[in-house]
Design a protein around this motif. Structure first.
Motif, PDB file in Angstrom:
ATOM      1  N   TYR A   3       0.839  -1.195   0.000  1.00  0.00           N
ATOM      2  CA  TYR A   3       0.000   0.000   0.000  1.00  0.00           C
ATOM      3  C   TYR A   3       0.870   1.239   0.000  1.00  0.00           C
ATOM      4  O   TYR A   3       1.990   1.230   0.527  1.00  0.00           O
ATOM      5  CB  TYR A   3      -0.899   0.040   1.245  1.00  0.00           C
ATOM      6  CG  TYR A   3      -2.019  -0.981   1.226  1.00  0.00           C
ATOM      7  CD1 TYR A   3      -3.213  -0.714   0.570  1.00  0.00           C
ATOM      8  CD2 TYR A   3      -1.884  -2.200   1.887  1.00  0.00           C
ATOM      9  CE1 TYR A   3      -4.246  -1.628   0.562  1.00  0.00           C
ATOM     10  CE2 TYR A   3      -2.918  -3.123   1.886  1.00  0.00           C
ATOM     11  CZ  TYR A   3      -4.092  -2.833   1.219  1.00  0.00           C
ATOM     12  OH  TYR A   3      -5.108  -3.740   1.219  1.00  0.00           O
ATOM     13  N   ILE A   5       0.182   5.514   0.671  1.00  0.00           N
ATOM     14  CA  ILE A   5      -0.710   6.635   0.985  1.00  0.00           C
ATOM     15  C   ILE A   5       0.100   7.905   0.812  1.00  0.00           C
ATOM     16  O   ILE A   5       1.154   8.060   1.422  1.00  0.00           O
ATOM     17  CB  ILE A   5      -1.229   6.540   2.444  1.00  0.00           C
ATOM     18  CG1 ILE A   5      -1.967   5.220   2.661  1.00  0.00           C
ATOM     19  CG2 ILE A   5      -2.118   7.735   2.767  1.00  0.00           C
ATOM     20  CD1 ILE A   5      -2.271   4.924   4.127  1.00  0.00           C
ATOM     21  N   VAL A  19      -2.709  10.079  10.278  1.00  0.00           N
ATOM     22  CA  VAL A  19      -3.199   9.120   9.281  1.00  0.00           C
ATOM     23  C   VAL A  19      -3.611   7.846   9.999  1.00  0.00           C
ATOM     24  O   VAL A  19      -2.831   7.278  10.768  1.00  0.00           O
ATOM     25  CB  VAL A  19      -2.105   8.807   8.227  1.00  0.00           C
ATOM     26  CG1 VAL A  19      -2.615   7.774   7.226  1.00  0.00           C
ATOM     27  CG2 VAL A  19      -1.645  10.066   7.523  1.00  0.00           C
ATOM     28  N   ASP A  21      -5.389   3.996   9.297  1.00  0.00           N
ATOM     29  CA  ASP A  21      -5.721   3.026   8.252  1.00  0.00           C
ATOM     30  C   ASP A  21      -6.141   1.722   8.918  1.00  0.00           C
ATOM     31  O   ASP A  21      -5.299   0.919   9.313  1.00  0.00           O
ATOM     32  CB  ASP A  21      -4.512   2.809   7.335  1.00  0.00           C
ATOM     33  CG  ASP A  21      -4.893   2.141   6.031  1.00  0.00           C
ATOM     34  OD1 ASP A  21      -6.032   1.661   5.916  1.00  0.00           O
ATOM     35  OD2 ASP A  21      -4.042   2.098   5.131  1.00  0.00           O
ATOM     36  N   THR A  61       4.750  10.547   2.006  1.00  0.00           N
ATOM     37  CA  THR A  61       4.284   9.257   1.499  1.00  0.00           C
ATOM     38  C   THR A  61       4.516   8.172   2.542  1.00  0.00           C
ATOM     39  O   THR A  61       5.633   8.008   3.040  1.00  0.00           O
ATOM     40  CB  THR A  61       5.029   8.879   0.190  1.00  0.00           C
ATOM     41  OG1 THR A  61       4.806   9.921  -0.763  1.00  0.00           O
ATOM     42  CG2 THR A  61       4.533   7.568  -0.363  1.00  0.00           C
ATOM     43  N   ALA A  85      -8.177   4.733   4.163  1.00  0.00           N
ATOM     44  CA  ALA A  85      -7.277   5.534   4.992  1.00  0.00           C
ATOM     45  C   ALA A  85      -7.974   6.866   5.272  1.00  0.00           C
ATOM     46  O   ALA A  85      -8.612   7.446   4.395  1.00  0.00           O
ATOM     47  CB  ALA A  85      -5.958   5.768   4.279  1.00  0.00           C
ATOM     48  N   SER A  96      -9.669   8.123   1.646  1.00  0.00           N
ATOM     49  CA  SER A  96      -9.380   7.551   0.338  1.00  0.00           C
ATOM     50  C   SER A  96      -9.374   6.028   0.497  1.00  0.00           C
ATOM     51  O   SER A  96      -8.958   5.517   1.546  1.00  0.00           O
ATOM     52  CB  SER A  96      -8.019   8.028  -0.181  1.00  0.00           C
ATOM     53  OG  SER A  96      -7.825   7.546  -1.490  1.00  0.00           O
TER      54      SER A  96
END
Length: 169
Positions: A3, A5, A19, A21, A61, A85, A96
């Protein structure tokens, strides 16, 4: 499954960027978590990862790897595992999603049923029957392949038998 993000401050600066997830059921073993290519330890993505502040236009990122659970964890057919996320900053949130398709290709409830023929037990008998059929076919073709006797020759044979029976030479 890998993954990625990407979080970008679009309209002005973003403060206290968090963040989260939460992985869907069927995704396990989250590891190799990195922030901008650097190993990021001590963070659980499900509870939240604080990536600090971002200036307008700046991006960070997050990458990580996960494992799809074994097939026993999925029903037969297609399953969609949707990962969402959520990014929270002072003043707002954004989400997203990404989906992984998992296919379990087997027939539910199928089993092996013995037909009694295992390929070795009756192989000799099958071979013997095949030889008999081939022999009969050869004999039939041999008989059919003989020349047919014409009407004259057949009449001559009958006359010869009658003469023989009556003692006429």
């Amino acid at each position: 499954v890998s993954y990625r993000i990407v979080v970008t401050a679009v309209d002005g600066n973003a403060s206290n960027v968090m963040v989260r997830d939460a992985m869907p059921a069927g995704i396990t073993n989250i590891g190799n978590v990195m922030l901008d290519g650097m190993v990021f330890t001590g963070t659980n993505l499900e509870s939240g990862m604080n990536i600090g502040n971002l200036a307008q236009g700046q991006s960070k990122t997050i990458t990580f790897d996960a494992t799809v659970a074994s097939e026993a964890n999925f029903p037969y057919g297609q399953s969609t595992l949707t990962n969402t996320a959520t990014v929270t900053v002072d003043g707002g949130t954004a989400n997203s999603s990404a989906a992984v398709q998992v296919y379990r290709r087997a027939v539910q409830g199928a089993t092996i049923i013995s037909t009694g023929f295992d390929g070795t037990k009756y192989a000799g008998m099958g071979l013997g029957i095949a030889v008999i059929i081939l022999g009969l076919a050869w004999a039939a073709f041999a008989l059919l392949g003989k020349k047919k006797i014409g009407a004259e020759a057949l009449l001559a044979q009958k006359i010869a038998r009658i003469r023989e029976q009556n003692g006429i030479a």
